[in-house]
Design a protein around this motif. Structure first.
Motif, PDB file in Angstrom:
ATOM      1  N   THR A  49     -19.312  27.921 -41.985  1.00  0.00           N
ATOM      2  CA  THR A  49     -20.357  26.852 -41.972  1.00  0.00           C
ATOM      3  C   THR A  49     -20.441  25.840 -42.924  1.00  0.00           C
ATOM      4  O   THR A  49     -20.909  24.615 -42.517  1.00  0.00           O
ATOM      5  CB  THR A  49     -21.657  27.777 -41.931  1.00  0.00           C
ATOM      6  OG1 THR A  49     -21.771  28.818 -41.162  1.00  0.00           O
ATOM      7  CG2 THR A  49     -22.944  26.832 -41.607  1.00  0.00           C
ATOM      8  N   ILE A  53     -20.336  21.977 -41.912  1.00  0.00           N
ATOM      9  CA  ILE A  53     -21.386  20.978 -42.569  1.00  0.00           C
ATOM     10  C   ILE A  53     -20.680  19.839 -43.288  1.00  0.00           C
ATOM     11  O   ILE A  53     -21.112  18.571 -43.097  1.00  0.00           O
ATOM     12  CB  ILE A  53     -22.633  21.746 -43.365  1.00  0.00           C
ATOM     13  CG1 ILE A  53     -23.222  22.676 -42.619  1.00  0.00           C
ATOM     14  CG2 ILE A  53     -23.350  20.873 -44.161  1.00  0.00           C
ATOM     15  CD1 ILE A  53     -24.108  23.543 -43.640  1.00  0.00           C
ATOM     16  N   ARG A  57     -20.275  18.407 -38.538  1.00  0.00           N
ATOM     17  CA  ARG A  57     -20.335  18.710 -37.213  1.00  0.00           C
ATOM     18  C   ARG A  57     -21.104  20.092 -37.155  1.00  0.00           C
ATOM     19  O   ARG A  57     -21.368  20.684 -38.343  1.00  0.00           O
ATOM     20  CB  ARG A  57     -18.987  18.918 -36.453  1.00  0.00           C
ATOM     21  CG  ARG A  57     -18.273  20.049 -37.398  1.00  0.00           C
ATOM     22  CD  ARG A  57     -16.702  19.980 -36.830  1.00  0.00           C
ATOM     23  NE  ARG A  57     -16.157  21.421 -36.961  1.00  0.00           N
ATOM     24  CZ  ARG A  57     -14.894  21.863 -36.774  1.00  0.00           C
ATOM     25  NH1 ARG A  57     -14.154  20.595 -36.082  1.00  0.00           N
ATOM     26  NH2 ARG A  57     -14.373  22.818 -37.150  1.00  0.00           N
ATOM     27  N   VAL A  58     -21.695  20.507 -35.761  1.00  0.00           N
ATOM     28  CA  VAL A  58     -22.291  21.465 -35.716  1.00  0.00           C
ATOM     29  C   VAL A  58     -21.663  22.775 -36.083  1.00  0.00           C
ATOM     30  O   VAL A  58     -20.630  22.737 -35.443  1.00  0.00           O
ATOM     31  CB  VAL A  58     -23.177  21.548 -34.356  1.00  0.00           C
ATOM     32  CG1 VAL A  58     -23.882  23.021 -34.124  1.00  0.00           C
ATOM     33  CG2 VAL A  58     -24.005  20.172 -34.352  1.00  0.00           C
ATOM     34  N   PRO A  59     -22.005  23.691 -37.019  1.00  0.00           N
ATOM     35  CA  PRO A  59     -21.131  24.777 -37.308  1.00  0.00           C
ATOM     36  C   PRO A  59     -20.843  25.632 -35.941  1.00  0.00           C
ATOM     37  O   PRO A  59     -21.620  25.918 -35.281  1.00  0.00           O
ATOM     38  CB  PRO A  59     -22.000  25.632 -38.446  1.00  0.00           C
ATOM     39  CG  PRO A  59     -22.874  24.813 -38.994  1.00  0.00           C
ATOM     40  CD  PRO A  59     -23.218  23.576 -37.792  1.00  0.00           C
ATOM     41  N   SER A  61     -20.396  28.605 -35.958  1.00  0.00           N
ATOM     42  CA  SER A  61     -21.244  29.799 -36.146  1.00  0.00           C
ATOM     43  C   SER A  61     -22.716  29.826 -35.171  1.00  0.00           C
ATOM     44  O   SER A  61     -23.135  30.615 -34.730  1.00  0.00           O
ATOM     45  CB  SER A  61     -21.536  30.204 -37.523  1.00  0.00           C
ATOM     46  OG  SER A  61     -22.261  29.142 -38.082  1.00  0.00           O
ATOM     47  N   LEU A  62     -22.994  28.407 -34.983  1.00  0.00           N
ATOM     48  CA  LEU A  62     -24.290  28.231 -34.086  1.00  0.00           C
ATOM     49  C   LEU A  62     -23.908  27.781 -32.754  1.00  0.00           C
ATOM     50  O   LEU A  62     -24.557  28.113 -31.969  1.00  0.00           O
ATOM     51  CB  LEU A  62     -25.028  27.198 -34.763  1.00  0.00           C
ATOM     52  CG  LEU A  62     -25.886  27.423 -36.025  1.00  0.00           C
ATOM     53  CD1 LEU A  62     -26.662  26.266 -36.387  1.00  0.00           C
ATOM     54  CD2 LEU A  62     -26.722  28.547 -35.504  1.00  0.00           C
ATOM     55  N   ALA A  63     -22.713  27.072 -32.823  1.00  0.00           N
ATOM     56  CA  ALA A  63     -22.563  26.468 -31.276  1.00  0.00           C
ATOM     57  C   ALA A  63     -21.659  27.413 -30.251  1.00  0.00           C
ATOM     58  O   ALA A  63     -21.830  27.223 -29.135  1.00  0.00           O
ATOM     59  CB  ALA A  63     -21.539  25.413 -31.472  1.00  0.00           C
ATOM     60  N   THR A  64     -21.423  28.549 -30.889  1.00  0.00           N
ATOM     61  CA  THR A  64     -20.551  29.311 -30.061  1.00  0.00           C
ATOM     62  C   THR A  64     -20.967  30.852 -30.354  1.00  0.00           C
ATOM     63  O   THR A  64     -21.715  31.280 -31.273  1.00  0.00           O
ATOM     64  CB  THR A  64     -19.019  29.281 -30.152  1.00  0.00           C
ATOM     65  OG1 THR A  64     -18.847  29.965 -31.579  1.00  0.00           O
ATOM     66  CG2 THR A  64     -18.527  28.107 -30.280  1.00  0.00           C
TER      67      THR A  64
END
Lengths: 204, 204, 204
Positions: A49, A53, A57-59, A61-64
């Motif tokens: 993560t 950052i 870019r969007v981590p 861990s959140l995007a998937t």
């Protein structure tokens, strides 16, 4: 794009290994099952993560949903392991080995992402090192310990050496997968050797 | 766009509640008035700033003057409260209740932003939880405590349950404001019940 | 674009000063040479990296090799200094002065970047303050201390005052370099005066 296959392999290996290492660390610190799960997940997801950052870019861990799922599998494995181990975990080979595997695999993911994001050669080594040591450092801070990266000379050093090996393999045009594989192998071997032979740098 | 009205309501409630909770925590730790103000502001802004960094946008705490202003109002309220309370603050209902309100409201803002940013369903729950527990965790680390999220099983758990309720309400097509309101209500009630009845998970 | 010349000057001064201050802090905490280097680099790069993450861009510490190189020069200087100082470092003028210089220079870089990123006036002051106090706070957390920003009223206060002076100079249309120079001078002088005369705010 990140070279997908090497990244995916290193990412899964690192997530599992750090979820186990973080969970064992939490059990050693006397946390209950929920604290074990939180610290395992934070250790597994923390370095990646931070890496994402840093390159803006969007981590993942959140995007998937994949990273979190793998981390939870690792926590499950660790809970079984904790019941089998009994007693002190901090210096147990199961902890030290899983931690070294996580360090190695995540350093490789950081170097891969750094190359893809177009950072400087220095930046590739730094991003690899931050990704490798990040999860464990966040976990140490959460349980009130000075992070191992400051206490042990040969925690960040293997990551730096591995990052340089990654750059060298890229430089000579090694085929896909070789730079990251070489990087991870070197990080793991240097880390385990440092533990085995108690390598230390001199005090200032 | 974030659904603006529910976000604005939850944001203001959360900022006020966490500014109060963070200031009380600082007073309990023996900090002076400046430390109280800093920790109150950090607690109020920390979770939302982390949330905005994770979804890759400039934090509202920097881009606008509103968040900081509301946080400072909360600090002012807390300073009055500290003079009225006298003595131990850590387990005082004023602290526990304001902290639970902040946890509830910020979990809802995290879920709203997660949906708007297009993260995965898992990601919505994780982002809600991180946003809810983030400010208090940063504050705990700053004053040298193990964050409550690791010490108390039912600090992150209410946020996870609330995040799932948010998703469920979205899934069935509840009108604007219902998912976030339901989420916040559930987080608050589960958290307060856990404190009242001393819910604990078993040790590993 | 950031106004390049003032930014570059403040950045180099801040990197050197904080690398020295962070290294001295690490030596004071009993870390060995590797820990000294890591903490020096983290202190030097921490505030600026946080600043760049907040305004949503890839940190200069990764995108270029310059920042890391300057930080390593600062670590080298500090190692020489540590051998010359002998004994307690924490309250030594060499530590306090280099820390104040770093605080001043990085507050100015944060204000410059905030203006360029188009954040609110409040945001400029906050970003300057976070950039100034960030590196030292991360270093304190890593070695298990409550960050100086919470312990000492006049650590963040000088940065806030300097940030307001920066805004005022911008407001009256001062030529390039004046706002940041004025900001840094005021932060440094207020910080040193607060140390010299032991300024304190009253307890709540």
């Amino acid at each position: 794009m990140v070279d997908l296959a090497p990244f995916a392999v290193m990412n899964v290996v690192g997530l599992l290994a750090f979820a186990v290492a973080g969970s064992l660390k939490a059990a050693d610190a006397g946390l209950d099952v929920f604290g074990v799960a939180v610290l395992g997940v934070v250790t597994a997801l923390g370095g990646g993560t931070t890496r994402d950052i840093l390159v803006d870019r969007v981590p993942a861990s959140l995007a998937t949903t994949g990273d979190m799922s793998v981390a939870l599998v690792g926590v499950g494995l660790a809970i079984v392991l904790i019941h089998m181990l009994q007693g002190r975990v901090r210096d147990h080979p199961a902890f030290l080995t899983s931690d070294a595997i996580g360090l190695a695999a995540f350093t490789a993911t950081g170097a891969l992402v750094g190359v893809e994001a177009g950072v400087s050669p220095f930046g590739v080594v730094i991003l690899g090192t931050i990704t490798g040591v990040g999860g464990g450092s966040i976990a140490d801070i959460l349980i009130g310990r000075v992070p191992v990266v400051l206490r042990d000379d040969f925690y960040a050093t293997p990551a730096v050496v591995g990052g340089l090996a990654f750059l060298a393999a890229q430089w000579v045009g090694a085929p896909t997968g070789i730079p990251s594989g070489l990087c991870a192998a070197i990080v793991f071997l240097v880390r385990m050797a440092a533990l085995r032979y108690e390598w230390r740098l001199p005090r200032v």
